[in-house]
Design a protein around this motif. Structure first.
Motif, PDB file in Angstrom:
ATOM      1  N   TYR A  19     -39.432 -12.638 -35.383  1.00 63.96           N
ATOM      2  CA  TYR A  19     -39.424 -13.214 -34.043  1.00 63.96           C
ATOM      3  C   TYR A  19     -38.120 -12.826 -33.345  1.00 63.96           C
ATOM      4  CZ  TYR A  19     -43.093 -16.296 -35.903  1.00 63.96           C
ATOM      5  OH  TYR A  19     -44.235 -16.785 -36.480  1.00 63.96           O
ATOM      6  N   VAL A  41     -38.622 -20.601 -40.615  1.00 58.19           N
ATOM      7  CA  VAL A  41     -37.901 -19.333 -40.567  1.00 58.19           C
ATOM      8  C   VAL A  41     -36.891 -19.307 -41.709  1.00 58.19           C
ATOM      9  CG1 VAL A  41     -36.262 -17.966 -39.207  1.00 58.19           C
ATOM     10  CG2 VAL A  41     -38.243 -19.039 -38.105  1.00 58.19           C
ATOM     11  N   TRP A  66     -35.755 -14.077 -30.054  1.00 56.79           N
ATOM     12  CA  TRP A  66     -35.585 -15.121 -29.054  1.00 56.79           C
ATOM     13  C   TRP A  66     -34.386 -14.833 -28.156  1.00 56.79           C
ATOM     14  CZ3 TRP A  66     -35.881 -16.902 -34.339  1.00 56.79           C
ATOM     15  CH2 TRP A  66     -37.113 -17.437 -34.691  1.00 56.79           C
ATOM     16  N   GLU A  88     -45.196  -8.078 -36.058  1.00 52.09           N
ATOM     17  CA  GLU A  88     -45.904  -8.227 -37.336  1.00 52.09           C
ATOM     18  C   GLU A  88     -45.386  -7.196 -38.330  1.00 52.09           C
ATOM     19  OE1 GLU A  88     -48.129 -10.511 -38.068  1.00 52.09           O
ATOM     20  OE2 GLU A  88     -48.323 -11.403 -36.060  1.00 52.09           O
ATOM     21  N   THR A 125     -39.127 -17.114 -26.449  1.00 53.27           N
ATOM     22  CA  THR A 125     -39.613 -16.015 -27.280  1.00 53.27           C
ATOM     23  C   THR A 125     -39.688 -14.727 -26.468  1.00 53.27           C
ATOM     24  OG1 THR A 125     -40.931 -17.514 -28.649  1.00 53.27           O
ATOM     25  CG2 THR A 125     -41.506 -15.181 -28.726  1.00 53.27           C
ATOM     26  N   VAL A 136     -43.046 -11.652 -40.741  1.00 58.20           N
ATOM     27  CA  VAL A 136     -43.042 -11.536 -39.285  1.00 58.20           C
ATOM     28  C   VAL A 136     -41.613 -11.692 -38.766  1.00 58.20           C
ATOM     29  CG1 VAL A 136     -43.879 -12.542 -37.123  1.00 58.20           C
ATOM     30  CG2 VAL A 136     -45.391 -12.394 -39.108  1.00 58.20           C
ATOM     31  N   ASP A 148     -39.778 -14.745 -40.712  1.00 54.53           N
ATOM     32  CA  ASP A 148     -40.731 -15.614 -41.397  1.00 54.53           C
ATOM     33  C   ASP A 148     -40.987 -14.982 -42.766  1.00 54.53           C
ATOM     34  OD1 ASP A 148     -42.961 -16.805 -42.468  1.00 54.53           O
ATOM     35  OD2 ASP A 148     -44.305 -16.290 -40.828  1.00 54.53           O
ATOM     36  N   VAL A 188     -41.608 -23.041 -33.855  1.00 53.50           N
ATOM     37  CA  VAL A 188     -41.885 -21.629 -34.127  1.00 53.50           C
ATOM     38  C   VAL A 188     -43.342 -21.489 -34.545  1.00 53.50           C
ATOM     39  CG1 VAL A 188     -41.276 -19.601 -35.468  1.00 53.50           C
ATOM     40  CG2 VAL A 188     -39.508 -21.256 -34.836  1.00 53.50           C
ATOM     41  N   GLY A 189     -44.115 -20.714 -33.759  1.00 52.10           N
ATOM     42  CA  GLY A 189     -45.513 -20.489 -34.100  1.00 52.10           C
ATOM     43  C   GLY A 189     -46.243 -21.795 -34.332  1.00 52.10           C
ATOM     44  N   ILE A 204     -42.652 -10.826 -30.846  1.00 49.11           N
ATOM     45  CA  ILE A 204     -43.107 -11.157 -32.199  1.00 49.11           C
ATOM     46  C   ILE A 204     -43.582  -9.867 -32.830  1.00 49.11           C
ATOM     47  CG2 ILE A 204     -44.723 -12.468 -33.616  1.00 49.11           C
ATOM     48  CD1 ILE A 204     -44.907 -14.525 -31.384  1.00 49.11           C
TER      49      ILE A 204
END
Length: 395
Positions: free
Chosen positions: A40, A17, A42, A54, A49, A38, A33, A11-12, A52
């Protein structure tokens, strides 16, 4: 049970997570996150992914862990963190038009036509009321109070949420109302010691519900449904040594994820992620457990179960792993909700809620008025009951 790795991804830049939320019917996973706020998204079939998101700063400029909620049928994810409510779909992000307030927590009604949200647009006490927004018309109504997520029974028609208080937390059940209407609170309710719990989860067949949390220790309670008998009550890790807490004990307690449980596909199986890189397979019916190592061997930071029945495991190294378990898939019970409803009734919304509730902790039951006469408690009784006895003596 055999556990097989389907796929693993990073992840990133190796982000751990802290929570995964799987869509109840579609192959979609949301992961949070907690360090940066953040979200995510999936594909649950291969962990590809899809998006995403923010964190959007609320009016006070503080970054909070967002609250997320999947639509019960459609690929729609609501994201709220005290600022404008936003909506993710496979076509991208959009603001949720017509939302009258900055909400900290949101949930879809079981039919997907309403959004339940707190705090209220009028600034009301979330222990007393919430907002219910008709998504088709924009009409804003009032619903029952809640503060910790909304869990829908997999067979439909019933939801469970929490009303937290430092002295005791109530698990409030409600019948799903008609389209666009608020849920109807029921008299039968759970009572949990202290506060600090996470959103309850139902098993896929609807015959169990599990609740993680407690502000002071890592408790796990599992109740049969519809009986609400407690079939598992345990402290993960070590029991509390008493206040003031040693720093070493606090560190070990914090190593346990608050989002580390998921029901498996086989009826009566609950999975528990640990700080030692294992998954515990707990067979509730047979009272047996078995440990399974995850591929990385790192601490489990979040655990969930996909709509297809696989487990999704997030760990402290920033890996996300999809695990298949070889078992039959549980089918939602069609009798559990009607049986529960047959043993209770709606509360009167004009009267004090707590004075109408029939409370159970999974072992004992208190009818309305019973607690006002309780005059004895032992050191093994929950804190809330000992406090109640002291209050009765003071009167």
């Amino acid at each position: 049970m055999t556990v097989e790795t389907v796929t693993r991804v990073r992840v990133g830049g190796g982000v751990a997570v802290g929570r995964v939320v799987c869509h109840p019917r579609l192959p979609l996973i949301a992961g949070l996150d907690s360090g940066r706020g953040v979200v995510y998204i999936w594909d649950a079939s291969d962990l590809r992914t899809l998006g995403i998101v923010e964190a959007a700063a609320p009016d006070d400029g503080r970054t909070r862990l967002p609250a997320v909620a999947w639509h019960p049928e459609q690929p729609v994810l609501l994201i709220a963190n005290g600022g404008p409510v936003r909506r993710w779909t496979p076509s991208g992000m959009s603001a949720f038009a017509g939302i009258p307030a900055a909400y900290r927590n949101v949930a879809f009604g079981p039919d997907g036509r309403t959004m339940w949200a707190i705090p209220t647009a009028t600034g009301g006490d979330t222990r007393e009321c919430s907002d219910v927004l008709d998504l088709a018309t924009g009409a804003l109504g009032t619903g029952p109070g809640w503060d910790t997520g909304v869990a829908a029974h997999p067979a439909g028609g019933l939801v469970l949420t929490l009303r937290s208080n430092q002295g005791a937390t109530l698990g409030i059940f409600a019948r799903a109302g008609a389209a666009g209407a608020a849920p109807k609170v029921l008299r039968r309710a759970l009572i949990l010691d202290v506060d600090g719990y996470e959103t309850p989860i139902f098993s896929p067949d609807g015959r169990y519900l599990a609740i993680r949390g407690n502000a002071y220790v890592n408790t796990l309670d599992v109740f049969e449904f519809p009986s609400l008998d407690n079939v598992l009550s345990t402290t993960l890790g070590e029991p509390s040594p008493g206040y003031p807490y040693p720093q070493e004990w606090l560190d070990r307690m914090r190593a346990w994820s608050r989002h580390n449980i998921a029901f498996g596909t086989r009826p009566g199986v609950l999975w528990i992620g640990t700080p030692t890189g294992t998954l515990v397979e707990a067979d509730l019916g047979n009272q047996r457990s078995e440990g399974h190592d995850i591929p990385s061997g790192a601490a489990v930071t979040a655990l969930g179960a996909t709509a297809g029945g696989d487990l999704v495991v997030a760990d402290a190294t920033g890996e996300l792993t999809l695990l298949a378990t070889s078992a039959d898939r549980a089918v939602a019970s069609r009798s559990a909700v009607p049986d529960f409803l047959a043993g209770t009734s709606d509360v009167d919304p004009r009267a004090d809620l707590e004075s109408q509730l029939v409370l159970t902790d999974g072992a004992r039951t208190w009818e309305p008025g019973d607690l006002g006469t309780v005059d004895t408690a032992t050191d093994s009784d929950p804190t809330w009951l000992r406090i109640q006895v002291q209050m009765n003596h003071a009167r």
